[in-house]
Structure formats: structure tokens, C-alpha cells
Design a protein around this motif. Sequence first.
Motif, short mmCIF file in Angstrom:
data_model
loop_
_atom_site.label_atom_id
_atom_site.label_comp_id
_atom_site.label_asym_id
_atom_site.label_seq_id
_atom_site.Cartn_x
_atom_site.Cartn_y
_atom_site.Cartn_z
N ARG A 85 0.80 -1.23 0.00
CA ARG A 85 0.00 0.00 0.00
C ARG A 85 0.83 1.28 0.00
N GLU A 117 2.98 2.70 -2.05
CA GLU A 117 3.05 3.56 -3.25
C GLU A 117 1.80 4.44 -3.36
N ARG A 118 0.65 3.82 -3.14
CA ARG A 118 -0.63 4.54 -3.22
C ARG A 118 -0.68 5.64 -2.14
N ALA A 130 1.79 7.03 -0.41
CA ALA A 130 2.83 8.05 -0.58
C ALA A 130 2.45 9.00 -1.71
N ALA A 131 1.91 8.45 -2.80
CA ALA A 131 1.52 9.30 -3.93
C ALA A 131 0.46 10.30 -3.49
N ASP A 137 7.91 10.74 -2.15
CA ASP A 137 8.58 9.65 -2.86
C ASP A 137 9.02 8.58 -1.86
N VAL A 138 9.14 7.35 -2.34
CA VAL A 138 9.55 6.25 -1.46
C VAL A 138 10.90 5.70 -1.89
N TRP A 153 12.99 2.43 -1.40
CA TRP A 153 12.84 1.06 -0.90
C TRP A 153 14.19 0.58 -0.37
N PRO A 171 10.38 -1.86 -6.88
CA PRO A 171 9.11 -2.02 -6.15
C PRO A 171 8.25 -3.16 -6.70
N LYS A 181 7.04 -6.37 -4.43
CA LYS A 181 5.63 -6.73 -4.25
C LYS A 181 5.36 -8.15 -4.76
#
Lengths: 203, 203
Positions: free
Chosen positions: A21, A23-24, A26-27, A32-33, A35, A106, A110
Motif C-alpha cells: 500500500r 506507493e498509493r 505516498a503518492a 517519494d519512497v 525502498w 518495487p 511486491k
Amino acid sequence: MPVLAFWFEFASTYSYLSAMRIEREAASAGVDVAWRPFLLGPIFAEQGWKSSPFNLYPAKGRYMWRDMEREAEALGLPCRKPDPFPQNSLLPARIALLGADRAWGPGFAKAVYRAQFGEGAAISDPALMLRLLLDLGLDGKAVLAEAQSEENKSRLRLQTSEAQARGIFGAPTFIAPDGETFWGNDRLERALAWTVASDTGRS
Amino acid sequence: MPVLAFWFEFASTYSYLSAMRIEREAASAGVDVAWRPFLLGPIFAEQGWKSSPFNLYPAKGRYMWRDMEREAEALGLPCRKPDPFPQNSLLPARIALLGADRAWGPGFAKAVYRAQFGEGAAISDPALMLRLLLDLGLDGKAVLAEAQSEENKSRLRLQTSEAQARGIFGAPTFIAPDGETFWGNDRLERALAWTVASDTGRS
């Protein structure tokens, strides 16, 4: 955009929830993420733990699996316990470390989580790793070879040492640009809000 | 109204956060709260722990105090570390067990938490306990005597055995009428929602 570091361990159940979850979330927060795969094993070993605390403390372990079922269901995710648990996460961590600098990182992470905690697959299996890499349209054999190079192996050891030096004791851990640290899937929202607020305060 | 059992340990930092907000949250969910004081010490001892895990694992302990500061601030609560930590919670637990059947129970429990984690007071001090009871308009000496009676001491041992039999391994723990169990202040909302949903399903 400010960057939140997402430190994760493939064998960690709650890291699975965050990976699926982040990416959703953070957007929508405008963050930005980064990893950051690492290994909890050496950190646990320093505490005298030779397995997952969820195995060492059975009441906590039984609870965790029930909690995971509920939390995964709330996110619309499958939840399956791999056998054995915890899985040996060394090989996928090496691959994910390579991927951390590349666009496929990413997606690979996942896919590993989905295979392990969605389908109960053994993530130490090189054939599974190869298949996941091929599914991402990559030259799987080349990636596997690079992941198992001496240089990349020692990068993962350094990454794990850095985790320990930053005070990380579990996963997932989120670290904001100013060093503020948040542990656990339940703290993702706070970590994102902190990242945004400290970035606004600085600019 | 359906009843959610709130199992708490006075020495537990996250139980403090739950104690200060559970009445408000439960009232808006339409749920009653049963306050269930117990001792974590005997449960930790069975796991081989002779102190709080936050002392046994220093990185986790440092993180916890920072997290507590943030979480308490978000709730508008003060946060102070008592010295020593953890405090011996035997005497206040005995008193709270008496209070669990009486109207003053929640007020007493909140006063103990406020003194300990808001002001850093020593909650093993009988003089402090007496003052808190008097502040609640009670016959403090009589309550103290009853709390330290053999009958009440053995009730607390039974209550702690019951906690262990229910699989409780930490605090706070919330148990819905159907036995569904939730651990940690972060799960209070889910525990309330579960309690409401399972009650609606039953009626």
C-alpha cells in the motif's frame, strides 16, 4: 518531493502490508519512497533471538497471524502462512537491493511478498526468483548472477549494518528525511505526514 | 450495549494512551467498557523476561519513548518517563480490581496513569494511592485495607491467570464479547467496530 525511506525485510509479515500500500499512500501524500531491503536476522541474533519473535513467543505468534488475517482482509489482500515461517529471505533481499536503484525494484518486492504471504511460496527458491524476474520482463539469469556477486553480497551486509546503526529493531521501519523514525505498518500514515510537514517547514 | 473488555497493566505505557481515550471512543461507538486490571509481570516471567521488553531491548525501548511522546502529543496528553521504569504496579492493580465493580474504577485508573506517565510519580507509594482515592471522594484508608485483603490479593492472581488463559501477552488488550482479541492502543478502533458489528449480527 521529499523522500520517505521504507526499510523492509521479506520475512516480515507487517512489511507485506506496507509494501502493498505504500506507493498509493505516498503518492496521495506527495512523497517519494526509497525502498530499503535489509535483513532482520543479524539484528535479532544480537538480541539473542535465533528465530522470529513470533515463533519464540507462541501467544504473540498466534495473535499476529489472526491480526494479519484481519488487516490483510481490510486491505483486500490474501494472507497465507508460508511453511516454514519465517522464510529465508537472503536471496530475494539481494535481488531487491539491486532493484532499489532501478525501476523494477518495487514491482519485484511486491511480487515476492505476494508469492510468499498471498500464495505461501518458498522465497528462498532461485527458480521462483527467476520466474518473478522474467515476469517483470527482465533478463532473470543476469539479474540473479549480479545479485549473487561478491560486491552485491557485501552491499547487503552494509545495508543491514546501516539499519542497525540507525536503531532499526524491526520491520517495516519508515525514516523521514530528518531522521524521525516510525516502526510498524500502523505508523505509515504518521510517517508520511511527518515527512510532508518537515519538508514544508524546511522550504 | 455490547461490552468490550479492556485489559490493562498500570506499568504499560500504551495502556496509558488507551485508558485516557477509551471512554470517549466507546461512547461514540455505542459500546460499554469493562475495565480489567491485571499484571504482566508473571506473564513476562514465563517468557523468561525479568523486566520490561523495553528495557531488555534498548533500541526498542528508545524508540518506544519517542513514539509515546508523539502519540501522547497527538492526544493532547503529557508524557513523562517514571523513574524507575517499569514501576511496580501491584498496589494500584489491587485497588483498580476493587474499583472494577464500582463507579470510581475508571476515574481511579486514569488518575494512576496521569500521576505515573503525566507527572512521573511512583505508583507503588501507598501515600500517593491514598491521596488519589481521597481526591475521588472515597474513604481511602478503607479502600486500601480492602485492596490488601487476602481475598482481593487472590482475586488479582486469578485475574492474571485468566488473562494468560485468554492468550494475553501484552497490554492493552481488548476482547470483544465473542472472544475476538485485539492488542495495542492502535487496535482500539478496530476492537470497537468489531464489537458493534458482532453485536448487530447477533441481535
